[in-house]
Design a protein around this motif. Structure first.
Motif, PDB file in Angstrom:
ATOM      1  N   LEU A   1      -1.079 -48.660  17.719  1.00 21.08           N
ATOM      2  CA  LEU A   1      -2.294 -47.980  17.287  1.00 21.08           C
ATOM      3  C   LEU A   1      -1.973 -46.717  16.503  1.00 21.08           C
ATOM      4  CD1 LEU A   1      -4.095 -48.231  20.701  1.00 21.08           C
ATOM      5  CD2 LEU A   1      -4.330 -49.764  18.779  1.00 21.08           C
ATOM      6  N   GLY A   2      -0.708 -46.480  16.237  1.00 18.82           N
ATOM      7  CA  GLY A   2      -0.338 -45.274  15.493  1.00 18.82           C
ATOM      8  C   GLY A   2      -0.237 -44.053  16.368  1.00 18.82           C
ATOM      9  N   ILE A   3      -0.150 -44.247  17.679  1.00 17.39           N
ATOM     10  CA  ILE A   3      -0.064 -43.114  18.583  1.00 17.39           C
ATOM     11  C   ILE A   3       1.381 -42.928  18.984  1.00 17.39           C
ATOM     12  CG2 ILE A   3      -0.837 -42.194  20.777  1.00 17.39           C
ATOM     13  CD1 ILE A   3      -3.226 -44.131  20.470  1.00 17.39           C
ATOM     14  N   GLN A   4       1.930 -41.746  18.776  1.00 19.56           N
ATOM     15  CA  GLN A   4       3.298 -41.531  19.216  1.00 19.56           C
ATOM     16  C   GLN A   4       3.459 -40.150  19.836  1.00 19.56           C
ATOM     17  OE1 GLN A   4       6.223 -41.116  16.163  1.00 19.56           O
ATOM     18  NE2 GLN A   4       4.721 -41.163  14.536  1.00 19.56           N
ATOM     19  N   PRO A   5       4.385 -40.031  20.772  1.00 21.51           N
ATOM     20  CA  PRO A   5       4.569 -38.739  21.425  1.00 21.51           C
ATOM     21  C   PRO A   5       5.269 -37.747  20.513  1.00 21.51           C
ATOM     22  CG  PRO A   5       6.161 -40.317  22.244  1.00 21.51           C
ATOM     23  CD  PRO A   5       5.255 -41.067  21.334  1.00 21.51           C
ATOM     24  N   MET A   6       4.870 -36.499  20.640  1.00 25.68           N
ATOM     25  CA  MET A   6       5.529 -35.411  19.910  1.00 25.68           C
ATOM     26  C   MET A   6       5.907 -34.348  20.931  1.00 25.68           C
ATOM     27  SD  MET A   6       5.942 -35.266  16.591  1.00 25.68           S
ATOM     28  CE  MET A   6       5.856 -36.608  15.431  1.00 25.68           C
ATOM     29  N   VAL A   7       6.781 -33.449  20.566  1.00 24.45           N
ATOM     30  CA  VAL A   7       7.292 -32.552  21.590  1.00 24.45           C
ATOM     31  C   VAL A   7       6.822 -31.120  21.469  1.00 24.45           C
ATOM     32  CG1 VAL A   7       9.329 -33.876  22.129  1.00 24.45           C
ATOM     33  CG2 VAL A   7       9.372 -32.287  20.259  1.00 24.45           C
ATOM     34  N   SER A   8       6.253 -30.736  20.337  1.00 25.51           N
ATOM     35  CA  SER A   8       5.832 -29.333  20.275  1.00 25.51           C
ATOM     36  C   SER A   8       4.352 -29.253  19.929  1.00 25.51           C
ATOM     37  CB  SER A   8       6.691 -28.558  19.265  1.00 25.51           C
ATOM     38  OG  SER A   8       6.002 -28.393  18.067  1.00 25.51           O
ATOM     39  N   PRO A   9       3.642 -28.250  20.460  1.00 20.02           N
ATOM     40  CA  PRO A   9       2.196 -28.172  20.232  1.00 20.02           C
ATOM     41  C   PRO A   9       1.820 -28.051  18.760  1.00 20.02           C
ATOM     42  CG  PRO A   9       3.007 -26.225  21.364  1.00 20.02           C
ATOM     43  CD  PRO A   9       4.091 -27.212  21.378  1.00 20.02           C
ATOM     44  N   ARG A  10       2.706 -27.491  17.955  1.00 17.54           N
ATOM     45  CA  ARG A  10       2.379 -27.331  16.529  1.00 17.54           C
ATOM     46  C   ARG A  10       2.215 -28.679  15.843  1.00 17.54           C
ATOM     47  NH1 ARG A  10       1.092 -22.258  15.959  1.00 17.54           N
ATOM     48  NH2 ARG A  10       2.681 -20.702  16.345  1.00 17.54           N
ATOM     49  N   GLN A  11       2.970 -29.675  16.316  1.00 16.90           N
ATOM     50  CA  GLN A  11       2.950 -30.970  15.634  1.00 16.90           C
ATOM     51  C   GLN A  11       1.863 -31.889  16.159  1.00 16.90           C
ATOM     52  OE1 GLN A  11       6.785 -32.240  16.821  1.00 16.90           O
ATOM     53  NE2 GLN A  11       7.881 -30.832  15.483  1.00 16.90           N
ATOM     54  N   ALA A  12       1.304 -31.560  17.324  1.00 13.65           N
ATOM     55  CA  ALA A  12       0.500 -32.555  18.027  1.00 13.65           C
ATOM     56  C   ALA A  12      -0.966 -32.491  17.641  1.00 13.65           C
ATOM     57  CB  ALA A  12       0.658 -32.355  19.522  1.00 13.65           C
ATOM     58  N   ASP A  13      -1.660 -33.607  17.844  1.00 10.60           N
ATOM     59  CA  ASP A  13      -3.106 -33.676  17.641  1.00 10.60           C
ATOM     60  C   ASP A  13      -3.848 -33.754  18.963  1.00 10.60           C
ATOM     61  OD1 ASP A  13      -2.932 -33.993  14.779  1.00 10.60           O
ATOM     62  OD2 ASP A  13      -2.109 -35.956  15.231  1.00 10.60           O
ATOM     63  N   ILE A  14      -3.258 -34.476  19.917  1.00 13.50           N
ATOM     64  CA  ILE A  14      -3.929 -34.679  21.189  1.00 13.50           C
ATOM     65  C   ILE A  14      -3.174 -33.937  22.272  1.00 13.50           C
ATOM     66  CG2 ILE A  14      -4.646 -36.385  22.885  1.00 13.50           C
ATOM     67  CD1 ILE A  14      -4.729 -38.439  20.843  1.00 13.50           C
ATOM     68  N   LEU A  15      -3.902 -33.212  23.096  1.00 11.41           N
ATOM     69  CA  LEU A  15      -3.299 -32.639  24.294  1.00 11.41           C
ATOM     70  C   LEU A  15      -3.731 -33.515  25.460  1.00 11.41           C
ATOM     71  CD1 LEU A  15      -1.736 -30.400  25.679  1.00 11.41           C
ATOM     72  CD2 LEU A  15      -3.782 -29.040  25.724  1.00 11.41           C
ATOM     73  N   LEU A  16      -2.769 -34.157  26.062  1.00  9.40           N
ATOM     74  CA  LEU A  16      -3.060 -35.112  27.128  1.00  9.40           C
ATOM     75  C   LEU A  16      -2.724 -34.439  28.444  1.00  9.40           C
ATOM     76  CD1 LEU A  16      -3.769 -38.113  26.476  1.00  9.40           C
ATOM     77  CD2 LEU A  16      -1.510 -38.658  27.225  1.00  9.40           C
ATOM     78  N   ILE A  17      -3.723 -34.178  29.267  1.00  5.89           N
ATOM     79  CA  ILE A  17      -3.453 -33.511  30.529  1.00  5.89           C
ATOM     80  C   ILE A  17      -3.599 -34.521  31.639  1.00  5.89           C
ATOM     81  CG2 ILE A  17      -4.183 -31.673  32.065  1.00  5.89           C
ATOM     82  CD1 ILE A  17      -5.083 -30.275  29.461  1.00  5.89           C
ATOM     83  N   THR A  18      -2.503 -34.802  32.282  1.00  9.13           N
ATOM     84  CA  THR A  18      -2.495 -35.902  33.234  1.00  9.13           C
ATOM     85  C   THR A  18      -2.394 -35.350  34.637  1.00  9.13           C
ATOM     86  OG1 THR A  18      -0.133 -36.061  33.155  1.00  9.13           O
ATOM     87  CG2 THR A  18      -1.319 -37.382  31.621  1.00  9.13           C
TER      88      THR A  18
END
Lengths: 237, 298
Positions: free
Chosen positions: A61-78
């Protein structure tokens, strides 16, 4: 409305016809390319590896993990957010680039879950930052996580996932709840009010009692002094 | 050559490189997915990522050098594309030669170092220190390999090197004539891609993607574009040096994708080396193979 002149007419905006095509392309690409930053606080984190790896494969689906907040779009709080964790979550959230989306996974982010009696747990995540989507369950299965992400993709494509604007529009509310937990001295390195002005999102709810309290206690940020390891002073008793 | 025709070639060559590069990124991700028994990203995923990153609303810039660094990182490769002959288009390859190309291929790392320096993030600084160390490691075998090929061909002109290889068919290919240099070149190429066993400067779990840690929005998008060019440049250089370039587009693309598939298939099977291990490995095996290969050529 007795006469025809009183009927309000919304005039069609004249603009570049290509602009609409371009907006559609941007929305589509935003929905099909999501970089996740997973803030794994609780047990829900264990459901993410199967969702990412060979069994369910989120990269389809085009979803991939990233490691720094600057690069990310989604914040996933689990999972549950304790008061100490919540500070870090807010710092992370404010560093992310808009448009940004927050997903709360597990019932702990919805209402505290099994920790609802705990003194050290923030019960509802959406009191401290706008949440786009909750995936409830204790814990939700990877199918549920992917179904939730697909729902988010649909709403991004439709242009409805705008809750990041809500943080700027109602900053006073969110800051108030944060101050209730962390005390009056609470401040983050990000100047949210200036950002709200930058995005033209300054509205009634942005400034208020709590932002005035913030201004009273706010201390200017200073760069850390540059030192080499050997020069570090021992703390004197 | 007519100036207008040259201008057209100079425009078209980077564009073609970008399109082919995006397909190469997709191929690498698909190979990774297949090795891990996943489906992998859809066909236009690299394009989606680049468009999305350029259309982010927040564009954090840490200053002028940060912006210029990204432009240098992309520009170095864009300039390198005009020196790489493709079927039907030579650009300025005849005037430039391999030595200019080698210099241009170093510019992106230096640009990245400048840009990351202004971010003032410790992870970024560690990452860039490692990237420059890695460059030191793989450039020595690469220079030895290129010296050997140029000495054997008697010229540093890439167009001539390709023409010499195409003259006698398969038997005159660089890989057949100088197999040791070809193997050393393959290892150096793998290291310069920065993929898994040699991925010391990205290292997501250790230094949070190193140079990319503070990049967001269009800066990260620029780096994604740079990666497309990087894959294209390195694989096409290898094809031109050892596999006789391409007489037709089909031939050319097939060879360059196949060359890239070798490091891609190896990459996702292995964990990372430490920096000093990478240096030791690169200065021992490819250099040794390269020197023996050069001795044969001499």
């Amino acid at each position: 409305m007795s006469s025809i002149n009183q009927i309000p007419v919304i005039e069609a905006k004249k603009g570049n016809p290509l602009a609409r095509v371009f907006d559609e392309l941007v929305r589509f690409c935003r929905s099909r390319s999501l970089f996740i930053l997973h803030y794994c606080t609780g047990c829900g984190a264990i459901e993410l590896p199967p969702a990412m790896t060979s069994r369910f494969d989120m990269e389809r689906l085009g979803i991939q993990p990233m490691v720094s907040p600057r690069q990310a779009d989604i914040l996933l709080i689990t999972g549950y957010v304790s008061i100490k964790t919540l500070k870090r979550v807010i710092l992370t959230y404010e560093q992310m680039g808009s448009p940004k989306y927050v997903i709360g996974i597990c019932s702990c982010t919805v209402n505290g879950g099994m920790y609802w009696q705990s003194y050290a747990t923030a019960k509802k995540l959406d009191e401290y930052m706008p949440v786009d989507l909750y995936i409830a369950g204790c814990m939700p299965r990877p199918e549920a996580v992917i179904a939730g992400l697909q729902q988010l993709m649909d709403s991004i494509h439709a242009g409805k996932a705008n809750s990041w604007e809500d943080y700027y529009r109602n900053y006073d509310y969110y800051l108030g709840n944060q101050q209730k937990l962390f005390g009056d001295n609470w401040q983050t390195p990000t100047d949210v009010i200036a950002e709200a002005k930058h995005y033209n999102l300054l509205s009634k709810g942005t400034l208020g009692v709590h932002t005035r309290l913030l201004e009273q206690h706010q201390q200017p940020l200073e760069a850390l002094e540059m030192r080499l390891g050997h020069n570090l002073k021992e703390p004197t008793e | 050559m007519a100036p207008l025709e040259l201008l057209l070639e100079l425009t078209l060559m980077p564009l073609v490189a970008f399109l082919v590069g995006m397909m190469m990124v997709l191929m690498m991700r698909r190979i990774a997915a297949r090795i891990q028994r996943r489906v992998g990203p859809p066909l236009f995923q690299p394009l989606y990522d680049i468009v999305k990153l350029h259309s982010k609303q927040t564009q954090v810039s840490h200053g002028l050098i940060h912006d210029i660094g990204i432009v240098m990182a992309m520009g170095g490769y864009i300039a390198a594309e005009t020196l790489l002959p493709v079927p039907g288009m030579n650009g300025i390859a005849e005037k430039g030669g391999i030595i200019t190309l080698l210099y241009l291929m170093m510019i992106p790392s230096l640009g990245l170092a400048l840009g990351v320096g202004q971010c003032a993030n410790p992870n970024g600084s560690i990452g860039i220190a490692r990237a420059l160390t890695a460059m030191l490691a793989y450039d020595i075998p690469l220079v030895i390999v290129i010296f050997g090929v140029a000495y054997a061909a008697g010229t540093t002109n890439l167009v001539d090197i390709i023409a010499q290889q195409q003259a006698g068919g398969f038997a005159t290919w660089g890989a057949v004539q100088m197999p040791l240099l070809a193997v050393a070149g393959l290892i150096a190429m793998h290291a310069s891609l920065g993929k898994q066993p040699f991925e010391i400067y990205i290292a997501p779990a250790e230094i949070a993607t190193g140079p990319m840690v503070e990049m967001s929005g269009k800066h990260l998008g620029g780096l994604f574009v740079m990666q497309c060019f990087q894959l294209y440049t390195i694989s096409v250089l290898y094809v031109s040096l050892f596999l006789g370039g391409g007489s037709t587009w089909f031939d050319f693309l097939l060879k360059s994708f196949l060359v890239l598939a070798i490091p891609a298939s190896i990459a996702y099977l292995f964990p990372r080396y430490r920096t000093e291990d990478l240096l030791r490995l690169m200065w021992k095996w490819p250099v040794m193979l390269g020197l023996i290969g050069v001795a044969f050529v001499l």
